[in-house]
Design a protein around this motif. Structure first.
Motif, PDB file in Angstrom:
ATOM      1  N   GLY A 180       1.350  -3.605   2.873  1.00  0.00           N
ATOM      2  CA  GLY A 180       0.478  -4.086   2.590  1.00  0.00           C
ATOM      3  C   GLY A 180       0.213  -4.349   0.990  1.00  0.00           C
ATOM      4  O   GLY A 180       0.098  -5.233   0.548  1.00  0.00           O
ATOM      5  N   ARG A 181       0.547  -3.000   0.719  1.00  0.00           N
ATOM      6  CA  ARG A 181       0.354  -2.865  -0.945  1.00  0.00           C
ATOM      7  C   ARG A 181       1.679  -3.715  -1.463  1.00  0.00           C
ATOM      8  O   ARG A 181       1.177  -4.707  -2.376  1.00  0.00           O
ATOM      9  N   GLU A 182       2.718  -3.813  -0.989  1.00  0.00           N
ATOM     10  CA  GLU A 182       3.696  -4.929  -1.278  1.00  0.00           C
ATOM     11  C   GLU A 182       3.439  -6.350  -1.232  1.00  0.00           C
ATOM     12  O   GLU A 182       3.570  -7.052  -2.093  1.00  0.00           O
ATOM     13  N   HIS A 183       2.771  -6.635  -0.293  1.00  0.00           N
ATOM     14  CA  HIS A 183       2.502  -8.101   0.073  1.00  0.00           C
ATOM     15  C   HIS A 183       1.362  -8.586  -0.992  1.00  0.00           C
ATOM     16  O   HIS A 183       1.363  -9.466  -1.395  1.00  0.00           O
ATOM     17  N   ALA A 184       0.497  -7.706  -1.385  1.00  0.00           N
ATOM     18  CA  ALA A 184      -0.431  -8.002  -2.287  1.00  0.00           C
ATOM     19  C   ALA A 184       0.061  -8.111  -3.458  1.00  0.00           C
ATOM     20  O   ALA A 184      -0.324  -9.126  -4.185  1.00  0.00           O
ATOM     21  N   LEU A 185       0.782  -7.334  -3.893  1.00  0.00           N
ATOM     22  CA  LEU A 185       1.639  -7.330  -5.271  1.00  0.00           C
ATOM     23  C   LEU A 185       2.473  -8.645  -5.215  1.00  0.00           C
ATOM     24  O   LEU A 185       2.405  -9.401  -6.276  1.00  0.00           O
ATOM     25  N   ALA A 186       3.019  -8.735  -4.199  1.00  0.00           N
ATOM     26  CA  ALA A 186       4.041 -10.166  -4.244  1.00  0.00           C
ATOM     27  C   ALA A 186       3.139 -11.376  -4.139  1.00  0.00           C
ATOM     28  O   ALA A 186       3.359 -12.344  -5.082  1.00  0.00           O
ATOM     29  N   ARG A 229       2.297   5.884  -7.589  1.00  0.00           N
ATOM     30  CA  ARG A 229       2.368   4.561  -7.468  1.00  0.00           C
ATOM     31  C   ARG A 229       1.142   3.968  -6.957  1.00  0.00           C
ATOM     32  O   ARG A 229      -0.128   4.468  -7.000  1.00  0.00           O
ATOM     33  N   PHE A 230       0.759   2.464  -6.950  1.00  0.00           N
ATOM     34  CA  PHE A 230      -0.448   1.970  -6.481  1.00  0.00           C
ATOM     35  C   PHE A 230      -0.901   2.435  -5.148  1.00  0.00           C
ATOM     36  O   PHE A 230       0.110   2.488  -4.283  1.00  0.00           O
ATOM     37  N   GLY A 231      -2.276   2.630  -4.780  1.00  0.00           N
ATOM     38  CA  GLY A 231      -2.717   2.924  -3.767  1.00  0.00           C
ATOM     39  C   GLY A 231      -2.757   1.963  -2.683  1.00  0.00           C
ATOM     40  O   GLY A 231      -2.754   0.783  -2.986  1.00  0.00           O
ATOM     41  N   ASP A 232      -2.721   2.112  -1.361  1.00  0.00           N
ATOM     42  CA  ASP A 232      -2.936   1.105  -0.556  1.00  0.00           C
ATOM     43  C   ASP A 232      -4.052   1.764   0.332  1.00  0.00           C
ATOM     44  O   ASP A 232      -3.688   2.794   1.159  1.00  0.00           O
ATOM     45  N   PRO A 233      -5.160   0.982   0.840  1.00  0.00           N
ATOM     46  CA  PRO A 233      -5.599  -0.373   0.303  1.00  0.00           C
ATOM     47  C   PRO A 233      -6.213  -0.637  -1.079  1.00  0.00           C
ATOM     48  O   PRO A 233      -6.530  -1.817  -1.261  1.00  0.00           O
ATOM     49  N   GLU A 234      -6.085   0.222  -1.937  1.00  0.00           N
ATOM     50  CA  GLU A 234      -6.802  -0.106  -3.354  1.00  0.00           C
ATOM     51  C   GLU A 234      -5.844  -1.252  -4.054  1.00  0.00           C
ATOM     52  O   GLU A 234      -6.650  -2.112  -4.569  1.00  0.00           O
ATOM     53  N   THR A 235      -4.810  -1.288  -3.823  1.00  0.00           N
ATOM     54  CA  THR A 235      -4.055  -2.529  -4.467  1.00  0.00           C
ATOM     55  C   THR A 235      -4.523  -3.722  -4.081  1.00  0.00           C
ATOM     56  O   THR A 235      -4.455  -4.747  -4.874  1.00  0.00           O
ATOM     57  N   GLN A 236      -4.797  -3.870  -2.828  1.00  0.00           N
ATOM     58  CA  GLN A 236      -5.316  -5.199  -2.408  1.00  0.00           C
ATOM     59  C   GLN A 236      -6.833  -5.612  -3.121  1.00  0.00           C
ATOM     60  O   GLN A 236      -6.951  -6.528  -3.316  1.00  0.00           O
ATOM     61  N   VAL A 237      -7.540  -4.504  -3.415  1.00  0.00           N
ATOM     62  CA  VAL A 237      -8.644  -4.594  -4.174  1.00  0.00           C
ATOM     63  C   VAL A 237      -8.519  -5.052  -5.822  1.00  0.00           C
ATOM     64  O   VAL A 237      -8.997  -6.049  -6.375  1.00  0.00           O
ATOM     65  N   LEU A 238      -7.522  -4.467  -6.295  1.00  0.00           N
ATOM     66  CA  LEU A 238      -7.205  -4.431  -7.687  1.00  0.00           C
ATOM     67  C   LEU A 238      -6.659  -5.648  -8.107  1.00  0.00           C
ATOM     68  O   LEU A 238      -6.978  -6.282  -9.067  1.00  0.00           O
ATOM     69  N   MET A 239      -5.567  -6.015  -7.144  1.00  0.00           N
ATOM     70  CA  MET A 239      -5.122  -7.482  -7.407  1.00  0.00           C
ATOM     71  C   MET A 239      -6.187  -8.860  -7.399  1.00  0.00           C
ATOM     72  O   MET A 239      -5.806  -9.843  -7.716  1.00  0.00           O
TER      73      MET A 239
END
Length: 434
Positions: free
Chosen positions: A10-16, A292-302
Protein backbone atom coordinates in the motif's frame (compact mmCIF):
# COMPACT_ATOMS: atom_id res chain seq x y z
CA UNK A 1 11.74 10.71 -15.68
CA UNK A 2 12.24 6.94 -15.46
CA UNK A 3 11.75 5.83 -11.85
CA UNK A 4 12.31 2.39 -10.36
CA UNK A 5 10.09 1.97 -7.29
CA UNK A 6 11.06 -0.86 -4.96
CA UNK A 7 8.19 -2.59 -3.16
CA UNK A 8 4.71 -3.97 -3.69
CA UNK A 9 2.34 -2.82 -0.93
CA UNK A 10 0.00 0.00 0.00
CA UNK A 11 2.84 2.41 0.75
CA UNK A 12 4.27 1.85 -2.73
CA UNK A 13 0.87 2.18 -4.44
CA UNK A 14 0.32 5.51 -2.62
CA UNK A 15 3.77 6.71 -3.69
CA UNK A 16 3.14 5.52 -7.25
CA UNK A 17 -0.18 7.38 -7.52
CA UNK A 18 1.52 10.57 -6.30
CA UNK A 19 4.49 10.10 -8.63
CA UNK A 20 2.20 9.64 -11.63
CA UNK A 21 0.35 12.82 -10.62
CA UNK A 22 3.60 14.79 -10.65
CA UNK A 23 4.07 17.71 -13.02
CA UNK A 24 7.19 15.85 -14.13
CA UNK A 25 6.20 13.06 -16.55
CA UNK A 26 7.05 9.72 -14.93
CA UNK A 27 7.79 6.39 -16.60
CA UNK A 28 7.23 4.07 -13.62
CA UNK A 29 8.79 0.65 -13.15
CA UNK A 30 7.99 -1.27 -9.95
CA UNK A 31 9.92 -4.19 -8.48
CA UNK A 32 8.51 -6.65 -7.74
CA UNK A 33 5.33 -4.59 -7.98
CA UNK A 34 1.76 -5.83 -7.99
CA UNK A 35 -1.22 -6.02 -10.30
CA UNK A 36 -2.30 -2.58 -9.08
CA UNK A 37 1.17 -1.10 -9.69
CA UNK A 38 1.20 -2.71 -13.16
CA UNK A 39 -1.72 -0.45 -14.06
CA UNK A 40 0.52 2.57 -13.43
CA UNK A 41 3.57 1.33 -15.33
CA UNK A 42 5.51 -1.90 -15.70
CA UNK A 43 6.73 -4.45 -13.15
CA UNK A 44 9.98 -6.40 -13.04
CA UNK A 45 10.77 -9.43 -10.91
CA UNK A 46 13.78 -8.42 -8.82
CA UNK A 47 14.97 -9.83 -5.51
CA UNK A 48 15.07 -6.77 -3.26
CA UNK A 49 17.42 -8.53 -0.84
CA UNK A 50 19.99 -9.04 -3.60
CA UNK A 51 21.84 -5.73 -4.18
CA UNK A 52 23.84 -7.14 -7.09
CA UNK A 53 20.68 -8.22 -8.94
CA UNK A 54 19.00 -4.83 -8.52
CA UNK A 55 22.21 -3.04 -9.54
CA UNK A 56 22.58 -5.27 -12.61
CA UNK A 57 19.09 -4.34 -13.79
CA UNK A 58 19.80 -0.66 -13.15
CA UNK A 59 23.11 -0.84 -15.03
CA UNK A 60 21.19 -1.93 -18.14
CA UNK A 61 17.92 0.01 -17.77
CA UNK A 62 19.54 3.21 -16.37
CA UNK A 63 16.61 4.70 -14.42
CA UNK A 64 16.87 8.39 -13.57
CA UNK A 65 15.91 7.66 -9.95
CA UNK A 66 15.44 4.66 -7.69
CA UNK A 67 12.95 5.02 -4.82
CA UNK A 68 13.10 2.47 -2.01
CA UNK A 69 9.77 1.70 -0.34
CA UNK A 70 10.49 -0.94 2.34
CA UNK A 71 13.41 -1.14 4.73
CA UNK A 72 14.67 -4.60 3.78
CA UNK A 73 16.49 -3.60 0.56
CA UNK A 74 18.10 -0.65 2.34
CA UNK A 75 19.41 -2.81 5.18
CA UNK A 76 20.65 -5.28 2.55
CA UNK A 77 22.67 -2.56 0.80
CA UNK A 78 20.69 -2.02 -2.40
CA UNK A 79 21.12 1.76 -2.24
CA UNK A 80 24.90 1.40 -1.94
CA UNK A 81 25.07 -0.89 -4.96
CA UNK A 82 22.91 1.29 -7.19
CA UNK A 83 24.49 4.55 -6.06
CA UNK A 84 27.90 3.13 -7.02
CA UNK A 85 26.65 3.17 -10.63
CA UNK A 86 26.07 6.91 -10.43
CA UNK A 87 22.29 6.50 -10.31
CA UNK A 88 20.46 8.67 -7.73
CA UNK A 89 18.67 6.73 -4.99
CA UNK A 90 16.03 7.99 -2.59
CA UNK A 91 17.00 5.65 0.22
CA UNK A 92 19.79 5.34 2.74
CA UNK A 93 23.06 3.43 2.58
CA UNK A 94 23.27 0.19 4.57
CA UNK A 95 25.28 1.82 7.37
CA UNK A 96 22.58 4.44 7.93
CA UNK A 97 19.78 1.87 7.50
CA UNK A 98 21.14 0.08 10.59
CA UNK A 99 19.26 2.73 12.59
CA UNK A 100 16.23 0.58 11.78
CA UNK A 101 18.02 -2.70 11.15
CA UNK A 102 19.46 -2.80 14.69
CA UNK A 103 17.61 -1.55 17.75
CA UNK A 104 20.90 -1.63 19.69
CA UNK A 105 22.64 0.59 17.11
CA UNK A 106 19.71 3.02 17.22
CA UNK A 107 19.70 3.23 21.02
CA UNK A 108 23.47 3.81 21.10
CA UNK A 109 23.02 6.60 18.53
CA UNK A 110 20.26 8.25 20.58
CA UNK A 111 22.30 8.09 23.78
CA UNK A 112 25.50 9.28 22.09
CA UNK A 113 23.75 12.34 20.69
CA UNK A 114 21.65 13.01 23.79
CA UNK A 115 18.29 12.50 22.11
CA UNK A 116 15.50 11.99 24.69
CA UNK A 117 14.50 8.32 24.76
CA UNK A 118 13.63 5.46 27.11
CA UNK A 119 16.27 4.14 29.50
CA UNK A 120 17.53 0.85 28.09
CA UNK A 121 20.02 -1.99 28.29
CA UNK A 122 21.19 -4.26 25.50
CA UNK A 123 21.74 -7.94 26.31
CA UNK A 124 23.34 -10.77 24.31
CA UNK A 125 23.66 -13.34 27.09
CA UNK A 126 20.87 -15.51 28.52
CA UNK A 127 22.03 -15.39 32.14
CA UNK A 128 22.60 -11.62 32.02
CA UNK A 129 19.12 -11.04 30.65
CA UNK A 130 17.46 -13.24 33.22
CA UNK A 131 19.30 -11.42 36.01
CA UNK A 132 18.26 -8.05 34.54
CA UNK A 133 14.59 -9.06 34.52
CA UNK A 134 14.72 -10.22 38.15
CA UNK A 135 16.28 -6.90 39.22
CA UNK A 136 14.32 -4.70 36.77
CA UNK A 137 14.23 -1.14 38.21
CA UNK A 138 11.81 0.63 35.86
CA UNK A 139 8.41 -0.93 36.56
CA UNK A 140 6.10 -2.81 34.21
CA UNK A 141 5.56 -3.45 31.43
CA UNK A 142 9.12 -4.33 30.47
CA UNK A 143 9.63 -3.56 26.80
CA UNK A 144 11.65 -6.25 25.02
CA UNK A 145 12.81 -5.59 21.46
CA UNK A 146 14.50 -8.05 19.14
CA UNK A 147 17.56 -6.23 17.84
CA UNK A 148 17.08 -6.95 14.15
CA UNK A 149 14.26 -6.83 11.63
CA UNK A 150 11.36 -9.08 12.65
CA UNK A 151 8.58 -7.99 10.28
CA UNK A 152 7.14 -5.67 12.93
CA UNK A 153 6.64 -8.54 15.41
CA UNK A 154 9.81 -8.26 17.48
CA UNK A 155 8.52 -5.97 20.24
CA UNK A 156 6.75 -7.30 23.35
CA UNK A 157 5.43 -5.36 26.34
CA UNK A 158 5.74 -7.90 29.15
CA UNK A 159 3.31 -7.24 31.99
CA UNK A 160 5.08 -9.50 34.49
CA UNK A 161 8.46 -10.98 35.25
CA UNK A 162 7.23 -14.38 34.14
CA UNK A 163 6.10 -13.05 30.76
CA UNK A 164 9.37 -11.15 30.36
CA UNK A 165 11.41 -14.29 31.09
CA UNK A 166 9.37 -16.40 28.67
CA UNK A 167 9.64 -13.76 25.95
CA UNK A 168 13.37 -13.27 26.47
CA UNK A 169 14.09 -17.00 26.40
CA UNK A 170 12.06 -17.39 23.19
CA UNK A 171 13.97 -14.51 21.61
CA UNK A 172 17.34 -15.94 22.59
CA UNK A 173 16.31 -19.38 21.33
CA UNK A 174 15.93 -17.87 17.86
CA UNK A 175 12.24 -16.97 17.61
CA UNK A 176 13.22 -14.45 14.94
CA UNK A 177 16.50 -16.08 13.95
CA UNK A 178 19.60 -13.95 14.38
CA UNK A 179 17.37 -10.86 14.73
CA UNK A 180 16.44 -11.84 18.30
CA UNK A 181 19.81 -13.15 19.52
CA UNK A 182 20.43 -9.61 20.83
CA UNK A 183 17.65 -8.04 22.90
CA UNK A 184 17.09 -4.43 23.92
CA UNK A 185 15.27 -3.94 27.25
CA UNK A 186 13.53 -0.58 27.72
CA UNK A 187 11.55 1.21 30.38
CA UNK A 188 7.88 1.78 29.47
CA UNK A 189 6.98 5.22 28.16
CA UNK A 190 3.46 6.50 28.82
CA UNK A 191 1.80 9.14 26.70
CA UNK A 192 0.58 9.85 23.17
CA UNK A 193 2.35 8.11 20.30
CA UNK A 194 2.83 9.84 16.96
CA UNK A 195 4.70 9.41 13.69
CA UNK A 196 7.05 12.12 12.45
CA UNK A 197 8.53 11.89 8.95
CA UNK A 198 11.53 13.96 7.91
CA UNK A 199 13.22 14.17 4.52
CA UNK A 200 16.96 14.16 5.18
CA UNK A 201 19.94 14.95 2.96
CA UNK A 202 23.21 14.62 4.87
CA UNK A 203 26.84 14.09 3.93
CA UNK A 204 30.17 15.39 5.22
CA UNK A 205 29.68 18.84 3.70
CA UNK A 206 25.92 19.28 3.69
CA UNK A 207 23.04 18.75 6.12
CA UNK A 208 19.46 19.63 5.20
CA UNK A 209 16.06 18.39 6.27
CA UNK A 210 12.37 19.08 5.72
CA UNK A 211 9.66 17.94 8.12
CA UNK A 212 6.32 16.47 7.07
CA UNK A 213 3.19 16.80 9.22
CA UNK A 214 2.98 14.61 12.31
CA UNK A 215 0.53 11.72 11.92
CA UNK A 216 -1.05 9.23 14.26
CA UNK A 217 -1.36 5.52 13.47
CA UNK A 218 -3.85 3.06 15.00
CA UNK A 219 -2.22 -0.32 15.59
CA UNK A 220 -4.88 -2.45 17.26
CA UNK A 221 -7.20 -4.52 15.10
CA UNK A 222 -10.45 -3.56 16.85
CA UNK A 223 -12.14 -0.25 17.62
CA UNK A 224 -11.31 1.37 20.92
CA UNK A 225 -7.69 0.22 20.51
CA UNK A 226 -8.52 -3.34 21.50
CA UNK A 227 -7.17 -6.65 20.27
CA UNK A 228 -3.77 -7.64 18.87
CA UNK A 229 -1.37 -5.26 17.21
CA UNK A 230 -1.31 -5.01 13.42
CA UNK A 231 0.84 -3.23 10.87
CA UNK A 232 -1.62 -0.34 11.21
CA UNK A 233 -5.39 -0.09 10.68
CA UNK A 234 -5.49 3.58 9.77
CA UNK A 235 -3.90 6.95 10.30
CA UNK A 236 -4.55 10.66 10.03
CA UNK A 237 -2.59 13.89 10.06
CA UNK A 238 -1.83 16.53 10.97
CA UNK A 239 -2.79 16.03 14.62
CA UNK A 240 -5.31 18.80 15.37
CA UNK A 241 -4.16 19.66 18.90
CA UNK A 242 -0.41 19.83 18.17
CA UNK A 243 0.57 23.49 18.39
CA UNK A 244 3.39 25.20 16.46
CA UNK A 245 5.47 25.23 19.64
CA UNK A 246 5.01 21.44 19.97
CA UNK A 247 6.28 20.92 16.43
CA UNK A 248 9.19 23.23 17.15
CA UNK A 249 10.05 21.28 20.30
CA UNK A 250 10.27 18.04 18.30
CA UNK A 251 12.39 19.81 15.70
CA UNK A 252 14.85 21.09 18.32
CA UNK A 253 14.95 18.08 20.66
CA UNK A 254 14.62 15.16 18.21
CA UNK A 255 15.15 16.12 14.57
CA UNK A 256 18.07 18.55 14.71
CA UNK A 257 20.18 16.33 17.04
CA UNK A 258 19.48 13.39 14.72
CA UNK A 259 20.68 15.30 11.66
CA UNK A 260 23.76 16.58 13.50
CA UNK A 261 24.43 13.05 14.77
CA UNK A 262 24.28 11.57 11.28
CA UNK A 263 26.84 14.07 10.06
CA UNK A 264 29.08 13.66 13.12
CA UNK A 265 29.04 9.86 12.79
CA UNK A 266 29.79 9.96 9.06
CA UNK A 267 26.43 8.40 8.17
CA UNK A 268 25.23 9.70 4.77
CA UNK A 269 21.46 10.07 4.57
CA UNK A 270 19.48 10.61 1.39
CA UNK A 271 15.91 9.61 1.97
CA UNK A 272 13.35 9.78 4.75
CA UNK A 273 13.55 9.11 8.47
CA UNK A 274 10.34 8.10 10.22
CA UNK A 275 10.64 8.88 13.91
CA UNK A 276 8.35 7.00 16.26
CA UNK A 277 7.67 9.48 19.08
CA UNK A 278 5.99 9.16 22.47
CA UNK A 279 4.90 12.47 23.96
CA UNK A 280 5.26 11.89 27.68
CA UNK A 281 4.66 14.09 30.73
CA UNK A 282 8.31 15.15 30.31
CA UNK A 283 7.88 15.98 26.63
CA UNK A 284 8.65 14.12 23.39
CA UNK A 285 10.85 11.04 23.55
CA UNK A 286 12.11 8.98 20.64
CA UNK A 287 10.87 5.40 20.49
CA UNK A 288 12.62 4.27 17.32
CA UNK A 289 13.95 5.19 13.91
CA UNK A 290 12.59 3.81 10.67
CA UNK A 291 14.56 4.49 7.51
CA UNK A 292 11.59 4.53 5.13
CA UNK A 293 8.09 5.92 4.89
CA UNK A 294 5.54 4.41 7.26
CA UNK A 295 2.56 2.38 6.19
CA UNK A 296 -0.23 3.56 6.48
CA UNK A 297 1.21 7.05 7.22
CA UNK A 298 2.42 7.40 3.62
CA UNK A 299 -1.16 7.22 2.41
CA UNK A 300 -1.94 10.25 4.60
CA UNK A 301 1.18 12.24 3.73
CA UNK A 302 0.67 11.83 -0.02
CA UNK A 303 -2.81 13.35 0.40
CA UNK A 304 -1.29 16.39 2.14
CA UNK A 305 1.87 17.02 0.14
CA UNK A 306 1.38 19.76 -2.46
CA UNK A 307 4.66 19.29 -4.32
CA UNK A 308 5.94 17.56 -7.44
CA UNK A 309 6.92 14.31 -5.70
CA UNK A 310 9.21 13.08 -8.46
CA UNK A 311 11.20 16.32 -8.46
CA UNK A 312 11.29 16.43 -4.65
CA UNK A 313 12.61 12.88 -4.24
CA UNK A 314 15.23 13.49 -6.94
CA UNK A 315 16.30 16.66 -5.12
CA UNK A 316 16.97 14.59 -2.00
CA UNK A 317 18.62 11.74 -3.91
CA UNK A 318 21.03 14.10 -5.68
CA UNK A 319 22.01 15.91 -2.49
CA UNK A 320 20.30 19.17 -3.44
CA UNK A 321 17.73 19.45 -0.65
CA UNK A 322 17.57 22.85 1.04
CA UNK A 323 16.09 22.97 4.53
CA UNK A 324 12.65 24.52 4.06
CA UNK A 325 8.97 24.24 4.78
CA UNK A 326 7.31 21.83 2.36
CA UNK A 327 4.21 22.92 0.45
CA UNK A 328 1.15 21.30 2.00
CA UNK A 329 -2.57 21.39 1.42
CA UNK A 330 -4.35 23.24 4.28
CA UNK A 331 -6.28 20.06 5.02
CA UNK A 332 -6.45 17.05 7.31
CA UNK A 333 -5.94 13.70 5.61
CA UNK A 334 -7.04 10.26 6.73
CA UNK A 335 -6.64 6.68 5.58
CA UNK A 336 -8.59 3.64 6.73
CA UNK A 337 -7.30 0.11 6.18
CA UNK A 338 -9.59 -2.63 4.91
CA UNK A 339 -8.19 -5.91 6.19
CA UNK A 340 -8.72 -9.56 5.33
CA UNK A 341 -10.56 -12.11 7.42
CA UNK A 342 -8.27 -13.69 10.06
CA UNK A 343 -5.86 -10.71 10.03
CA UNK A 344 -3.48 -10.17 11.88
CA UNK A 345 -2.95 -13.85 12.77
CA UNK A 346 -3.36 -14.80 9.10
CA UNK A 347 -5.16 -13.64 5.99
CA UNK A 348 -7.88 -15.30 3.94
CA UNK A 349 -6.75 -14.88 0.33
CA UNK A 350 -8.53 -15.21 -2.98
CA UNK A 351 -11.80 -13.65 -1.81
CA UNK A 352 -13.55 -11.58 -4.54
CA UNK A 353 -13.72 -7.84 -3.84
CA UNK A 354 -16.72 -5.75 -4.88
CA UNK A 355 -15.61 -2.22 -5.79
CA UNK A 356 -18.15 0.48 -6.56
CA UNK A 357 -17.37 4.13 -7.23
CA UNK A 358 -16.01 5.61 -3.99
CA UNK A 359 -15.37 9.36 -4.08
CA UNK A 360 -12.04 8.93 -2.28
CA UNK A 361 -8.64 7.52 -3.25
CA UNK A 362 -8.49 3.72 -3.39
CA UNK A 363 -5.07 2.27 -2.60
CA UNK A 364 -4.23 -1.38 -3.17
CA UNK A 365 -2.06 -3.01 -0.51
CA UNK A 366 -2.65 -6.77 -0.77
CA UNK A 367 -4.68 -7.55 -3.89
CA UNK A 368 -4.32 -9.43 -7.14
CA UNK A 369 -6.37 -9.43 -10.32
CA UNK A 370 -7.65 -12.59 -11.97
CA UNK A 371 -9.81 -12.56 -15.10
CA UNK A 372 -10.71 -8.92 -14.44
CA UNK A 373 -11.73 -9.56 -10.81
CA UNK A 374 -9.84 -8.10 -7.85
CA UNK A 375 -9.14 -10.66 -5.10
CA UNK A 376 -7.73 -10.39 -1.59
CA UNK A 377 -4.04 -11.32 -1.49
CA UNK A 378 -2.70 -10.17 1.89
CA UNK A 379 -3.57 -9.11 5.41
CA UNK A 380 -4.04 -5.41 4.79
CA UNK A 381 -5.91 -5.53 1.50
CA UNK A 382 -6.83 -1.95 0.60
CA UNK A 383 -6.85 1.60 1.96
CA UNK A 384 -9.33 4.39 1.46
CA UNK A 385 -7.71 7.82 1.72
CA UNK A 386 -8.87 11.40 1.40
CA UNK A 387 -8.35 14.92 2.70
CA UNK A 388 -10.81 17.55 3.88
CA UNK A 389 -10.75 20.94 5.64
CA UNK A 390 -10.73 19.27 9.08
CA UNK A 391 -10.60 15.86 10.74
CA UNK A 392 -14.35 15.58 11.25
CA UNK A 393 -15.01 16.20 7.55
CA UNK A 394 -12.27 13.76 6.51
CA UNK A 395 -13.73 11.04 8.75
CA UNK A 396 -17.21 11.68 7.33
CA UNK A 397 -15.95 11.37 3.75
CA UNK A 398 -14.39 7.98 4.47
CA UNK A 399 -17.53 6.73 6.21
CA UNK A 400 -19.61 7.78 3.19
CA UNK A 401 -17.28 5.88 0.86
CA UNK A 402 -16.91 2.66 2.86
CA UNK A 403 -20.10 0.97 1.53
CA UNK A 404 -18.59 1.14 -1.96
CA UNK A 405 -16.06 -1.61 -1.20
CA UNK A 406 -16.86 -4.98 0.31
CA UNK A 407 -15.81 -8.62 0.50
CA UNK A 408 -16.76 -11.45 2.82
CA UNK A 409 -14.88 -11.20 6.11
CA UNK A 410 -13.63 -7.64 5.54
CA UNK A 411 -12.41 -5.94 8.73
CA UNK A 412 -12.40 -2.17 9.18
CA UNK A 413 -12.21 0.28 12.06
CA UNK A 414 -14.70 3.13 12.07
CA UNK A 415 -12.97 5.09 14.83
CA UNK A 416 -9.75 6.19 13.08
CA UNK A 417 -9.01 9.69 14.37
CA UNK A 418 -12.04 9.76 16.66
CA UNK A 419 -10.11 9.86 19.95
CA UNK A 420 -7.95 12.73 18.69
CA UNK A 421 -10.98 14.60 17.40
CA UNK A 422 -12.68 14.40 20.81
CA UNK A 423 -9.42 15.41 22.51
CA UNK A 424 -9.21 18.50 20.30
CA UNK A 425 -12.91 19.33 20.69
CA UNK A 426 -12.45 19.27 24.47
CA UNK A 427 -9.76 21.92 24.15
CA UNK A 428 -7.01 19.58 25.30
CA UNK A 429 -3.38 19.70 24.18
CA UNK A 430 -0.62 17.13 23.76
CA UNK A 431 0.31 17.78 27.40
CA UNK A 432 -3.08 16.62 28.68
CA UNK A 433 -3.83 13.03 29.63
CA UNK A 434 -4.32 10.96 26.49
Amino acid sequence: MKILLLGSGGREHALALKLKASTTPVDLVSAPGSDALAELGTCVALDLEAPAAVAAWCATARPDLVVAGPEVPLVAGVADAVRALGIPVFGHDAATARLEGSKAVAKAFMERHRIPCAASQTVKDLAAGEALIRAWPHGYPIVLKADGLAAGKGVVLAESGEEALATFRAFMAGQFGEASKTVVFEEPLIGMELSLHVLVDVDADHAAFAMLPACQDHKRIFEGDRGPNTGGMGAFGPIPFLRPEDIQRMRVELVEPTVRGLQADGLPARGVLFLGVMWTAAGPKLLEYNVRFGDPETQVLMQLLDEDLAALLLEVAEGRLVSRELKLKPHTAITVVLAAEDYPEGAKKGVPIQIGTPSVTVIHAGTRKQDGQWLTNGGRVMNLATSAPDLAAARAAIEAALPQIHWLGMQVRHDIGLKALRHAQAGKTVRDSW
